[in-house]
Design a protein around this motif. Sequence first.
Motif, PDB file in Angstrom:
ATOM      1  N   SER A   9      14.386  -3.505   7.640  1.00 51.31           N
ATOM      2  CA  SER A   9      14.579  -4.912   8.783  1.00 51.31           C
ATOM      3  C   SER A   9      13.760  -4.260   9.878  1.00 51.31           C
ATOM      4  N   PRO A  10      13.840  -5.241  10.717  1.00 58.45           N
ATOM      5  CA  PRO A  10      13.045  -4.952  12.279  1.00 58.45           C
ATOM      6  C   PRO A  10      13.870  -3.668  12.793  1.00 58.45           C
ATOM      7  N   LYS A  11      15.381  -3.892  12.735  1.00 61.26           N
ATOM      8  CA  LYS A  11      15.978  -2.748  13.193  1.00 61.26           C
ATOM      9  C   LYS A  11      16.337  -1.383  12.321  1.00 61.26           C
ATOM     10  N   PHE A  12      15.408  -1.345  11.340  1.00 64.21           N
ATOM     11  CA  PHE A  12      15.496   0.036  10.450  1.00 64.21           C
ATOM     12  C   PHE A  12      16.354  -0.088   9.533  1.00 64.21           C
ATOM     13  N   GLN A  13      17.214  -1.333   9.316  1.00 69.15           N
ATOM     14  CA  GLN A  13      18.200  -1.479   8.182  1.00 69.15           C
ATOM     15  C   GLN A  13      17.451  -1.479   6.804  1.00 69.15           C
ATOM     16  N   LYS A  14      18.394  -0.949   5.989  1.00 69.35           N
ATOM     17  CA  LYS A  14      17.839  -0.799   4.535  1.00 69.35           C
ATOM     18  C   LYS A  14      18.041  -2.038   3.856  1.00 69.35           C
ATOM     19  N   LEU A  15      16.998  -2.716   3.353  1.00 68.69           N
ATOM     20  CA  LEU A  15      16.932  -3.966   2.462  1.00 68.69           C
ATOM     21  C   LEU A  15      16.723  -3.620   1.068  1.00 68.69           C
ATOM     22  N   TYR A  16      17.659  -3.759   0.217  1.00 65.73           N
ATOM     23  CA  TYR A  16      17.576  -3.434  -1.117  1.00 65.73           C
ATOM     24  C   TYR A  16      16.954  -4.746  -1.851  1.00 65.73           C
ATOM     25  N   ASP A  17      15.812  -4.280  -2.793  1.00 59.75           N
ATOM     26  CA  ASP A  17      15.132  -5.566  -3.545  1.00 59.75           C
ATOM     27  C   ASP A  17      14.711  -5.011  -4.738  1.00 59.75           C
ATOM     28  N   LEU A  18      14.276  -6.045  -5.330  1.00 56.26           N
ATOM     29  CA  LEU A  18      13.776  -5.813  -7.048  1.00 56.26           C
ATOM     30  C   LEU A  18      12.358  -5.246  -6.733  1.00 56.26           C
TER      31      LEU A  18
ATOM     32  N   GLU B 290      22.658   2.482  -3.664  1.00 51.27           N
ATOM     33  CA  GLU B 290      22.054   3.726  -3.677  1.00 51.27           C
ATOM     34  C   GLU B 290      21.722   4.460  -5.022  1.00 51.27           C
ATOM     35  N   ARG B 291      22.638   4.157  -6.152  1.00 57.17           N
ATOM     36  CA  ARG B 291      22.321   4.652  -7.418  1.00 57.17           C
ATOM     37  C   ARG B 291      21.179   3.838  -7.985  1.00 57.17           C
ATOM     38  N   LEU B 292      21.365   2.436  -7.747  1.00 58.82           N
ATOM     39  CA  LEU B 292      20.204   1.556  -8.328  1.00 58.82           C
ATOM     40  C   LEU B 292      18.908   1.970  -7.756  1.00 58.82           C
ATOM     41  N   TYR B 293      18.985   2.453  -6.469  1.00 60.47           N
ATOM     42  CA  TYR B 293      17.657   2.586  -5.855  1.00 60.47           C
ATOM     43  C   TYR B 293      17.171   3.939  -6.448  1.00 60.47           C
TER      44      TYR B 293
ATOM     45  N   LYS C 173       0.891  -1.254   0.060  1.00 61.45           N
ATOM     46  CA  LYS C 173       0.102  -0.038  -0.145  1.00 61.45           C
ATOM     47  C   LYS C 173       0.898   1.348  -0.001  1.00 61.45           C
ATOM     48  N   ILE C 174       2.185   1.317   0.542  1.00 60.83           N
ATOM     49  CA  ILE C 174       3.012   2.206   0.635  1.00 60.83           C
ATOM     50  C   ILE C 174       4.385   1.918   0.035  1.00 60.83           C
ATOM     51  N   PHE C 175       5.142   2.839  -0.446  1.00 60.97           N
ATOM     52  CA  PHE C 175       6.572   2.609  -0.524  1.00 60.97           C
ATOM     53  C   PHE C 175       7.597   3.721  -0.257  1.00 60.97           C
ATOM     54  N   GLU C 176       8.842   3.463  -0.084  1.00 59.29           N
ATOM     55  CA  GLU C 176       9.682   4.226   0.376  1.00 59.29           C
ATOM     56  C   GLU C 176      10.703   4.830  -0.928  1.00 59.29           C
ATOM     57  N   TYR C 177      10.777   6.246  -1.037  1.00 58.88           N
ATOM     58  CA  TYR C 177      11.403   6.692  -2.008  1.00 58.88           C
ATOM     59  C   TYR C 177      12.017   8.110  -1.520  1.00 58.88           C
ATOM     60  N   PHE C 178      13.160   8.485  -2.322  1.00 62.28           N
ATOM     61  CA  PHE C 178      13.588   9.652  -2.139  1.00 62.28           C
ATOM     62  C   PHE C 178      13.214  10.938  -3.117  1.00 62.28           C
TER      63      PHE C 178
ATOM     64  N   GLU D  21      17.630   5.542  -8.990  1.00 66.24           N
ATOM     65  CA  GLU D  21      17.286   5.381 -10.257  1.00 66.24           C
ATOM     66  C   GLU D  21      16.362   4.495 -10.737  1.00 66.24           C
ATOM     67  N   GLY D  22      15.868   3.671  -9.741  1.00 62.83           N
ATOM     68  CA  GLY D  22      14.648   2.829  -9.809  1.00 62.83           C
ATOM     69  C   GLY D  22      14.694   1.389 -10.016  1.00 62.83           C
ATOM     70  N   GLU D  23      15.977   0.808 -10.218  1.00 61.73           N
ATOM     71  CA  GLU D  23      16.311  -0.429 -10.643  1.00 61.73           C
ATOM     72  C   GLU D  23      16.277  -1.267  -9.266  1.00 61.73           C
ATOM     73  N   LEU D  24      16.317  -0.671  -8.104  1.00 62.15           N
ATOM     74  CA  LEU D  24      16.121  -1.400  -6.732  1.00 62.15           C
ATOM     75  C   LEU D  24      15.032  -0.864  -6.083  1.00 62.15           C
ATOM     76  N   MET D  25      14.355  -1.245  -4.959  1.00 55.29           N
ATOM     77  CA  MET D  25      13.505  -0.603  -3.958  1.00 55.29           C
ATOM     78  C   MET D  25      13.983  -0.717  -2.645  1.00 55.29           C
ATOM     79  N   ILE D  26      13.587  -0.292  -1.699  1.00 56.02           N
ATOM     80  CA  ILE D  26      13.795  -0.318  -0.334  1.00 56.02           C
ATOM     81  C   ILE D  26      12.820  -0.799   0.608  1.00 56.02           C
ATOM     82  N   SER D  27      12.945  -1.805   1.368  1.00 56.38           N
ATOM     83  CA  SER D  27      12.348  -1.940   2.495  1.00 56.38           C
ATOM     84  C   SER D  27      12.844  -2.066   3.939  1.00 56.38           C
TER      85      SER D  27
END
Length: 396
Positions: A175-184, A162-165, A80-85, A167-173
Motif C-alpha cells: 500500500s502507499p503506507k508500505f503495508q503488505k497487501l496479500y494477493d493471488l 505469511e505461510r501462504l506467501y 517487472k519486479i516482485f517481492e519475495y523472501f 509457500e507461493g500460494e500468495l504474493m505481496i504488493s
Amino acid sequence: MEPLLISKQEVRKMILHAAGLASTAQFGLGAEAVYRIIDHLGFVQLDTNYVVERAHHHVFAARVPDYQPQWLADLTEEGKIFEYFSSDAGFMPMTDFRFSLPVKESFAAKGKELSPAEIRLKKEVLDRIEREGPLMVGDFDNDRLEASSGWWDWRPAKVALERLYLEGELMISRSPKFQKLYDLPLNLIPVDTDHSVPSPEEFAGYIIRRTLAALGIASVKEMVWRACRVKGNLLKKQLELMLAKGELRRVNVEGLKTEFYMMADQSGDIQLSGEAFILSPFDILNVFRHRLKDFFNFDYQIECFVPAPKRKYGYFSLPVLLGDVFVARMDAKADRKNKVLTVHNLHFEEIELREEQLEKIIEALKSFVQFNGCRDIKFSRSNHQEYLSFIKESFE
C-alpha cells in the motif's frame, strides 16, 4: 589454471563496480535505471525501519540521482519486479521468478505439520482473497486466543497469510503506507512468466552467477548465504563444474587466506569517480561485515540491534563512502513533520580529508536531505569539529 592474485585495491574497484557505486548514475537515470539495478543485483533487500527513508529506497537513491520512491511501486504494478523472501525480504526481477520456486518448495517442505484447524484457516484465508481481492492482515478478525507474548507472536490469521506467501500460494504488493497487501499470484505475475521449476544444477548456477554479479568476487560462504533457504543445494558441485568449463576463475587476494571466485569474463579495467555516497546499512555493499573489514578496513555494525548503553556511534548510523574508502558514519533521523534531517552524530574515521573531499560529502548530504523530504539539516555532534564546522558553513 592457477588462481589469479590481485591486490585489495583492485578488489575494492571490482566490488564497487559490481555494487553500482563506481560512479554516480552508473546505471543511468529514471525508473529504467531502478529496474536495471534490480536486474543486475538480482535482489535488493527491503527493510521497514523508517528513521530515515526505508532501506530499499535508500539503495536506489544512492545510485540514481533523480530517484522517486513511486518508481518501485510502478515497476511492481507493471509486473517487472516482485517481492519475495529468499535470503531476506526484498525485490527481484520478474525474469527470475522461476528461481524463487525452489525456495517456496523448501518452505513448504520444512514447515511443521498443520492441525486440522490450521489447514481450515489457510483455506478460509485463501478463499477470502480469491473472492474479495488483495487484503491486509487488518482485514481479518483478531483471532488471537491468548495475549501476545512479543513482537513475533503472530495471531493465527497472520501466520496463515505469511505461510501462504512463503509457500507461493500468495504474493505481496504494498500500500502507499508500505503495508503488505496479500494477493493471488495470477493478479501480479505477467501471463508470459516462466513457471518451470529449475533443476538443482540450474538453480545452483543461477545463485553463483547472481552472487558474483552483485559482489564482484565472492567466497563459497557468501554464495551459500544466497541459497541458504534451499537445503541440500548443489552449489559447491556446480562451482567445480563451472570452473572446469572456464566460466569462473579462482582468486587469491593479497593478505587474505580465503579463496574467492569471479566470472572469467569480468573486466579488470575499472575507474572510480571518487564521489561520496551515504549508504543504507542494508545496502548490498554492507551485508557482509567481514568483507568491509577485509577489503575496506572498516569495522561496521548497525547498532539498532545493539542495547543502547553499548552503542558507539548511534541507533541507525549510515556508512559514508568516498571513492573506495569509508570515511565516516552518520547517525541521522528525518523529522518529516518539520522537514529537518537531524544528524545526531557525524563520526569521521581516522583519515585526513581535503576540502575538495569534504565538498563531495556536502553534496551527498544535500542530496540525502532532499531524498528524505527535508529542507534543512541540524547537526548535534561530531568527533571532528573542524570538519563539522566546514560542513555546517555550507548549509548556513
